[in-house]
Design a protein around this motif. Sequence first.
Motif, mmCIF file in Angstrom:
data_model
loop_
_atom_site.group_PDB
_atom_site.id
_atom_site.type_symbol
_atom_site.label_atom_id
_atom_site.label_comp_id
_atom_site.label_asym_id
_atom_site.label_seq_id
_atom_site.Cartn_x
_atom_site.Cartn_y
_atom_site.Cartn_z
ATOM 1 N N LYS A 88 0.940 -1.699 0.011
ATOM 2 C CA LYS A 88 -0.360 0.353 -0.563
ATOM 3 C C LYS A 88 0.859 1.606 -0.003
ATOM 4 C CE LYS A 88 -4.227 -1.610 0.344
ATOM 5 N NZ LYS A 88 -4.759 -2.261 1.029
ATOM 6 N N PHE A 89 -0.035 1.854 -0.708
ATOM 7 C CA PHE A 89 1.364 3.430 -0.886
ATOM 8 C C PHE A 89 0.395 4.569 -0.010
ATOM 9 C CE2 PHE A 89 3.788 0.670 -4.299
ATOM 10 C CZ PHE A 89 4.731 0.859 -3.624
ATOM 11 N N GLY A 90 0.999 5.527 0.508
ATOM 12 C CA GLY A 90 0.640 6.795 0.404
ATOM 13 C C GLY A 90 1.198 8.054 -0.140
ATOM 14 N N ILE A 91 0.185 8.884 -0.880
ATOM 15 C CA ILE A 91 0.897 9.974 -1.150
ATOM 16 C C ILE A 91 0.096 11.124 -0.624
ATOM 17 C CG2 ILE A 91 0.271 9.947 -3.486
ATOM 18 C CD1 ILE A 91 2.466 10.740 -4.795
ATOM 19 N N ILE A 92 1.117 12.249 -0.370
ATOM 20 C CA ILE A 92 0.405 13.372 0.103
ATOM 21 C C ILE A 92 0.567 14.666 -1.720
ATOM 22 C CG2 ILE A 92 0.896 15.528 2.034
ATOM 23 C CD1 ILE A 92 1.723 12.347 3.833
ATOM 24 N N ASP A 93 -0.393 15.535 -1.265
ATOM 25 C CA ASP A 93 -0.059 16.766 -1.964
ATOM 26 C C ASP A 93 -0.631 16.240 -3.605
ATOM 27 O OD1 ASP A 93 -0.497 18.260 0.058
ATOM 28 O OD2 ASP A 93 1.747 19.539 -0.207
ATOM 29 N N MET A 94 -0.982 15.118 -4.023
ATOM 30 C CA MET A 94 -0.811 14.508 -5.471
ATOM 31 C C MET A 94 -2.143 13.318 -5.393
ATOM 32 S SD MET A 94 0.237 15.525 -7.941
ATOM 33 C CE MET A 94 0.336 14.889 -9.834
ATOM 34 N N VAL A 95 -2.165 13.771 -6.393
ATOM 35 C CA VAL A 95 -3.148 12.657 -6.694
ATOM 36 C C VAL A 95 -2.880 11.306 -7.733
ATOM 37 C CG1 VAL A 95 -5.761 11.806 -7.791
ATOM 38 C CG2 VAL A 95 -5.642 13.827 -6.269
ATOM 39 N N VAL A 96 -2.674 10.256 -7.343
ATOM 40 C CA VAL A 96 -2.283 9.265 -8.237
ATOM 41 C C VAL A 96 -3.016 7.363 -8.438
ATOM 42 C CG1 VAL A 96 -0.613 7.349 -7.915
ATOM 43 C CG2 VAL A 96 0.052 9.778 -7.538
ATOM 44 N N ASP A 97 -3.536 7.372 -8.903
ATOM 45 C CA ASP A 97 -4.927 6.919 -9.363
ATOM 46 C C ASP A 97 -4.410 5.656 -9.923
ATOM 47 O OD1 ASP A 97 -7.326 5.730 -10.131
ATOM 48 O OD2 ASP A 97 -8.138 6.534 -11.462
ATOM 49 N N GLN A 98 -3.968 4.294 -8.680
ATOM 50 C CA GLN A 98 -4.136 3.422 -8.331
ATOM 51 C C GLN A 98 -4.805 2.877 -7.432
ATOM 52 O OE1 GLN A 98 -1.837 1.158 -10.897
ATOM 53 N NE2 GLN A 98 -0.930 3.156 -11.999
ATOM 54 N N PRO A 99 -5.000 1.329 -7.999
ATOM 55 C CA PRO A 99 -5.877 0.717 -6.885
ATOM 56 C C PRO A 99 -4.688 0.365 -5.515
ATOM 57 C CG PRO A 99 -4.977 -1.142 -8.689
ATOM 58 C CD PRO A 99 -4.550 0.226 -8.875
ATOM 59 N N ASN A 100 -4.212 0.739 -5.276
ATOM 60 C CA ASN A 100 -3.033 0.574 -4.137
ATOM 61 C C ASN A 100 -2.587 1.797 -3.286
ATOM 62 O OD1 ASN A 100 -1.145 0.191 -5.666
ATOM 63 N ND2 ASN A 100 0.193 -1.058 -5.145
ATOM 64 N N VAL A 101 -3.360 2.333 -3.898
ATOM 65 C CA VAL A 101 -3.113 4.416 -3.410
ATOM 66 C C VAL A 101 -3.413 4.869 -2.505
ATOM 67 C CG1 VAL A 101 -1.330 6.188 -4.264
ATOM 68 C CG2 VAL A 101 -0.207 3.698 -5.024
ATOM 69 N N GLN A 102 -3.760 5.367 -2.101
ATOM 70 C CA GLN A 102 -3.998 6.442 -1.143
ATOM 71 C C GLN A 102 -3.603 7.764 -1.439
ATOM 72 O OE1 GLN A 102 -4.707 7.765 2.903
ATOM 73 N NE2 GLN A 102 -6.241 6.439 3.269
ATOM 74 N N SER A 103 -4.156 8.816 -1.678
ATOM 75 C CA SER A 103 -3.338 9.976 -2.106
ATOM 76 C C SER A 103 -4.611 10.882 -0.743
ATOM 77 C CB SER A 103 -4.308 10.225 -3.548
ATOM 78 O OG SER A 103 -4.368 9.526 -4.825
ATOM 79 N N VAL A 104 -3.603 11.680 -0.528
ATOM 80 C CA VAL A 104 -4.156 12.585 0.417
ATOM 81 C C VAL A 104 -3.764 14.111 0.565
ATOM 82 C CG1 VAL A 104 -3.341 13.666 2.184
ATOM 83 C CG2 VAL A 104 -3.574 10.794 2.129
ATOM 84 N N VAL A 105 -5.055 14.652 -0.418
ATOM 85 C CA VAL A 105 -4.760 16.165 -0.746
ATOM 86 C C VAL A 105 -5.758 17.034 0.539
ATOM 87 C CG1 VAL A 105 -4.788 15.544 -3.116
ATOM 88 C CG2 VAL A 105 -6.967 15.569 -2.242
ATOM 89 N N PHE A 106 -4.776 18.274 0.162
ATOM 90 C CA PHE A 106 -6.020 18.569 2.037
ATOM 91 C C PHE A 106 -6.070 20.430 0.784
ATOM 92 C CE2 PHE A 106 -1.784 16.251 3.464
ATOM 93 C CZ PHE A 106 -3.000 16.345 5.439
ATOM 94 N N THR A 107 -6.918 20.551 1.984
ATOM 95 C CA THR A 107 -7.651 21.992 1.278
ATOM 96 C C THR A 107 -7.227 22.645 1.644
ATOM 97 O OG1 THR A 107 -8.901 22.095 2.443
ATOM 98 C CG2 THR A 107 -9.936 21.160 0.454
ATOM 99 N N GLU A 108 -5.652 23.050 1.156
ATOM 100 C CA GLU A 108 -4.904 24.849 1.588
ATOM 101 C C GLU A 108 -6.046 25.509 1.281
ATOM 102 O OE1 GLU A 108 -3.674 22.162 -0.697
ATOM 103 O OE2 GLU A 108 -2.003 21.560 0.018
ATOM 104 N N GLU A 109 -6.492 25.966 0.820
ATOM 105 C CA GLU A 109 -6.947 27.434 -0.184
ATOM 106 C C GLU A 109 -8.617 27.434 1.331
ATOM 107 O OE1 GLU A 109 -7.110 24.445 -1.216
ATOM 108 O OE2 GLU A 109 -9.360 24.144 -1.588
#
Lengths: 306, 321, 365, 549
Positions: free
Chosen positions: A83-104
């Motif tokens: 399992k992978f997690g990436i922050i600040d970016m969306v990666v569309d893969q079945p084993n990836v969690q993409s964490v994005v923040f609503t900095e705005e």
Amino acid sequence: EPALIFDLGGKFDKSFNEAAYNGAKRWADETGGTYKELEMQSEAQREQALRRLAETGANPIIMTGFAFGDVLGKVAGDYPDTKFGIIDMVVDQPNVQSVVFTEEQGSYLAGVMAAMASQSGTVGFIGGMDIPLIHKFECGFAQGFKAAKPDGKVLINYTGTTPAAWNDPVKGGELAKAQISQGADVVYAAAGGTGIGVLQAVADAGKLGVGVDSNQNHLHPSNMLTSMVKRVDNAVYDAFTAGTDLEPGVKVMDLKAEGVGVAIDDNNKALVTPEMQAAIDDATAKIGSGEIAVHDYATDNTCPVQ
Amino acid sequence: MDFATIIQILDSAVRLMTPLLLACLAGLYSERSGVFDIGLEGKMLMAAFTAASVAYVTGSAWLGLMAGIMGSLALSLIHGLASITFRGNQLISGVAINFLASGLTVLLGQKIFGLGGRTPALEGNARFGEITLPFADALRDVPIIGPIYAELISGHTILVYLAFAMVPLTWWVLNRTRFGLRLRAVGENPASVDTAGVSVTRLRYAAIAICGILCGIAGAYLATALSAGFVKEMTAGRGFIALAALIFAKWRPWSALGATFLFGLLEAIANRYPNLDLGIITIPSMFMNALPYILTVIILAGFVGRAIPPRAGGEPYVKER
Amino acid sequence: MEKMPKWADVILTPLISLLLAAAISALVILAIGESPWLALKTMIEGSLGSSYGWGFTLYYTTNFIFTGLAVMVAYHASLFNIGGEGQAAMGGLGVALVLLYLPLPHWLIALPVAMIGAAAFGAAWAFIPAWLQAKRGSHIVITTIMFNFIAAAALNYVLVNVLRPVGSMDPASARFPESTHLPSLSDMALAFGMEWGKNTPVNVTFFVAIGACLLVWLLIWRTRLGYEIRAFGKSEPGALYAGISPVRITIIAMLISGGLAGLMAINNVMGEAERLVLNAVEGAGFIGIAVALMGRNHPLGVFLAALLFGFLYQGGGELALWTSIPRELIVVIQALVILFTGALDNMVRMPLERLFLSMRKRGGA
Amino acid sequence: MSAQAQQSGGRSDAAAPAAIELRSISKAFGPVQANKNINLRVEKGTIHGIIGENGAGKSTLMSILYGFYKPDSGEILVNGQPLTITDSQTAIKAGIGMVFQHFKLVQNFTVLENIILGVEDGRLLRPSLAKARGVLKQLAEEYQLNVDPDETIEELSVGHQQRVEILKALYRQADILILDEPTGVLTPAEADHLFRILEGLRAEGKTIILITHKLREIMEITDNVSVMRRGEMVASVKTAETSPEELAELMVGRKVLLNVEKTPAQPGAAILEVRDLKLVDDEGVERLRGISFDIRAGEILGIAGVSGNGQTQLLELLGGYPEKGSKVSGSIRMNGEALDLTGTKSDAATRRARGIGHVPEDRQVEGLIMDFTAWENVAFGYHHAPEFNKGWLMDNAAIREDAEAKIKRFDVRPPNANLAARNFSGGNQQKIVVAREIERNPDLLLIGQPTRGVDIGAIEFIHKRIVELRDAGKAVLLVSVELDEILSLSDRIAVMFDGRIMGERLPAETTTGELGLLMAGITDTESTPDSAGVPPDLKHVEGVPGGQP
Ligand SMILES: Nc1ncnc2c1ncn2[C@@H]1O[C@H](COP(=O)(O)OP(=O)(O)OP(=O)(O)O)[C@@H](O)[C@H]1O
Ligand SMILES: Nc1ncnc2c1ncn2[C@@H]1O[C@H](COP(=O)(O)OP(=O)(O)OP(=O)(O)O)[C@@H](O)[C@H]1O
Ligand SMILES: [Mg+2]
Ligand SMILES: [Mg+2]
């Protein structure tokens, strides 16, 4: 065993890498678990680090920063069981969690506070390099400020065009002084190590600063209006806690999820008037309900104000 | 642009030029003695680190300054060893010193403070405060002169005044003293100094030591006066800009003042006008940030003739091969 | 008559210098409370101990060869080109534009075209400082420093506002088309049925770099142009006497230099990242200065120095990745290596010369 | 001043101690043994000559005495007292002064600054400068050594630079003055003037050591002479008891012809026609003011003149590389065809292609790339020649072969083509340049100061080659400040002064005296100096015979 990969800025970047580090540490302290951590040395190492960690069985593997997006997209498929997690970016893969923040959204609140704290009607924003991510902060801040003070003015500076822009407190201080001399009395710094110089100069001049990413209120008690916190630490902590059950898909850390927000603690309590608190609460509620839609610069590269 | 704005921009220029000026004069001593020095950046960085560390630990900016000078001097000594005693390549030595400072500061900082190479923020006496010159407040309201005196001239740290005082002092040392005469001679033709019975080695070491001291002050200024602590790589290329200013100034002290002022001014202007709106188009921030560099090139191409370095510069003095 | 045999000068001196640098590095590692032995082991295993390590070492080597050669060529014309960083960055832009906007069906076609783009952009970025030096006497050291900053600004602008795909947060260009991807050495090895350096970035550009070393050697020591460059570099009045035009040589040498620096983009931008990112050069331009000077401005020396720096880079990366030693240690080690092999070399050479001289005297007597 | 103190202490020895006594001095530079067991005794109050081939070790020995180099072994006695000379300061204190072969002056300093360098009176310059100004004035009067104390060195002619060096030594109150090839750069008149000064110094009881390659000077002025060969001292004799021929033989180890043997010229068609050549340099100074002359095949035209009167500019202009920024007008025809004076076709490469060979005045700055090997230098300027190239590449084997042959024919020593040019002595460097230019058989050879600082063996050789070229029907333009050389080599002599040709003479029909007058700008028709046209750098030419008011 989970793993955390920091981006090129390094884990003590006074910014989001450091926040990620704090999250991992909190997890380790609380659970007594261990984790692996890596700092990138160069662009070419990203893939190497991912693969090596995956091969040594680390799971989940969390990485900070949009710069990993491309490589993760390439690598994730090769390790379907990791399992992978990436922050600040969306990666569309079945084993990836993409964490994005609503900095705005967080920045919007900071903007509202700045507008109410400002006596001159002029506030400042100082960014590091001129990249889209930082424009998100800038644009949210400006929206919040304008919402509370439609005829006020936001001064905007970016520090530089090389990575040195993130580590130049001298220039940061000078930019802050330039903004102050133009009337700014609240200055928001989204510039890593450069921000330290910004906040210092603001405090020296007896004005108010707004910190970023982690809670920086303690840096200059009573001269820090607030900090726009981006809970990268929570994201990492949650991911580590979820472990191999890390849920794939996009995880939006917004105001509602307390992924972003403004820090209010003993250091700035005196500066936050009841009206200000009320305005914050009001805005938070309206953003939560969708009544206020804070525009995300990244969606179309434009900002509705200014 | 109104008068107050001009004063503010000039005030900012003065602050920004001070580290450049000190480093530029540092390079001037070294290079006029025939030792090229592209390690100004590294020495400033090392000085910034040692100054901030000691200032933090002792709580005294002055002790920090001393430590900054020591830190920079240590690197000067290495440069001297390489380029004077062992007649090595001065450019390589300079490159090495830049790397060394860049690595060591963070390594030591992390070891000592554990903040990833940063030092804790300095407060109170650990920083150089701004000095208000006599009558500054009284004169403030006098038109023209008042703001110039009270806002532009007064209200800087002691190191700024020191830097500016170094300009006439350097000129005087170079042109009016025995040491200056010999220093210039050794950079032009070391054999002439040698055959006059004066030690080339000792002179060059002296020059390099002065260079170290001035770089030390520059670094201390960055870390303990302009900002409040050390951040890794905080010199951010200022050593190279100082080097450019030195060549620009053709290795002369008063011109060094002019050259560094120009750099300071251009940066201050770019800071002040981050998005120059020209009506039709808005110049993006990237180009306003690059403006000082672009203008430098234009000025260099248009107005400054060939810069001839000291004749013996860059070459170790070799009597016997 | 030489003071000592050539092998001693070429091999023994640098070797002893390296050992000294290593010894001091060990002391530094001890001082920060880590084990030098572990550090050395990690570095060597991580960079030379497996085909995987070699894959990275050679990738960095390739970068440094190009920037080292760039500095070297200009240095022979006594031009100190500090602008490799900017020229390589611009080379990247050239590669990106070519690969994104030209239809290139196969890498065999894409490579030469991209090389032209890279070299042309790098050379163009060196041209203005060169022209200013030749015609206006503006010092090349200042102008190339300035052009590094200007290149960074230009790239920042182009990536954020022009090449960045809509909706992407990342200030980087789109990926280059699949057809233009360069084969990595591991792919090539696989074609021969060999399992070598899987997932490492070293690619066919490595051979281009070796070719560049040979060509630069030929250029400098075997062609009339090289002869003129060297003559001009040693003495401008001499060049005029011999009918060599300083303006022409200054500009040509800088164009070649900038072109070589630009070519680095084939490796990092086209070969590795397969898209253009901000700060793709990552200081290789500055390392090129050390590589050229340590390589004694000879392509073979540049190759060896680049290999050494490739080793330090990869070994150091491994060190920082897998041990608790901070990555800045590697910068210190690099500094010590540069210092001892490049600047303090006489500290070793002088006693050695004396030793050989007295040996010869005793032998002769 | 310790030497003087000892003297006044009053020694009771019957024989006065020698001013200098060297006992078995040895010095090696790496593998090169520059001095081997040298013994030398220089009597007080004498002028002592030292001669020897290029690279014999003369300069090294004197530099040791002056504390510039440290000897490997041996002993130095000054005025009878052993003295360990560790650096030049010790030597200066012992009353030794030295004028080096290559001056040790700071080019952009004023004369005054150069004089006080190292012997300032205090930390501040002002008093030292004031004092030096006074002393200088005194010395100038006493020894006829006038120089403007406020002029910078780079603006002075070499002759004046040398005066500064001498003044430096005198200012340091030297009792023993070493001069290393002082006349190499002087005109005969300037040299005469120098000798008068040296005689004056000797009369005052000072001791002088003089290194020179010119036997005439040795015979004329020295009391004793020592001969060095290959690092060893081979003889020390009283000048009165020897002859130039004997000295030459001692020096070279074989008999040497001291005069050029040459048959009368057989001039043919004009090879070079120069008309009304003018040159204004980038500072606006007129360097050439309308030069016209012809050189015919089989003829050597000698150009005499005090240096700085436009000869350098003339040679550079003909050679295709006038100083940057200078404006040129006039015309040059070579073999009847015009040569471009401006534009891309006016460069040195084009001139070579048109058959002009050029031995420049300064072999180290222009003629050679000092860091190139000898073989690389053999192609210098001719690196485009077809025989040195194979397609795109240079044919290094061919160049090397050519170089080996030239080295052999010109007896360059050491005969090693792989040695860098800087490792050859001056004379041998000159041979490399001359070989390169002459052996290509140019239609026209430009040759400036062909034998400056070159030993007599090599001079003989180079002169022979020049005459041979002429006899092969080629034209030669010879520029030299050595009147002897001009007189013995030229078929016709033109004298240059202030950018003009003052007149032409035939060597058989003129004298040094007449040429000297022309060199000072005085034509025989009008006997008053052409003062209006005296250029600034000639203000001090009182050394020129007849040039003095
Ligand atoms: N500084 C030096 N380093 C190494 N070798 C030197 C040095 N100076 C002189 N030599 C060597 O010592 C030898 C003697 O040189 P020296 O300069 O004393 O000769 P010289 O008699 O003065 O010659 P010339 O007539 O050309 O002036 C030369 O052959 C040269 O190879
Ligand atoms: N520093 C040095 N290192 C090596 N060799 C040297 C050095 N200085 C002089 N030499 C060598 O010493 C020899 C004599 O040199 P010197 O400087 O005395 O006269 P020169 O300029 O070569 O000749 P000339 O007297 O003809 O002008 C030459 O071989 C020269 O290359
Ligand atoms: Mg000599
Ligand atoms: Mg000589």
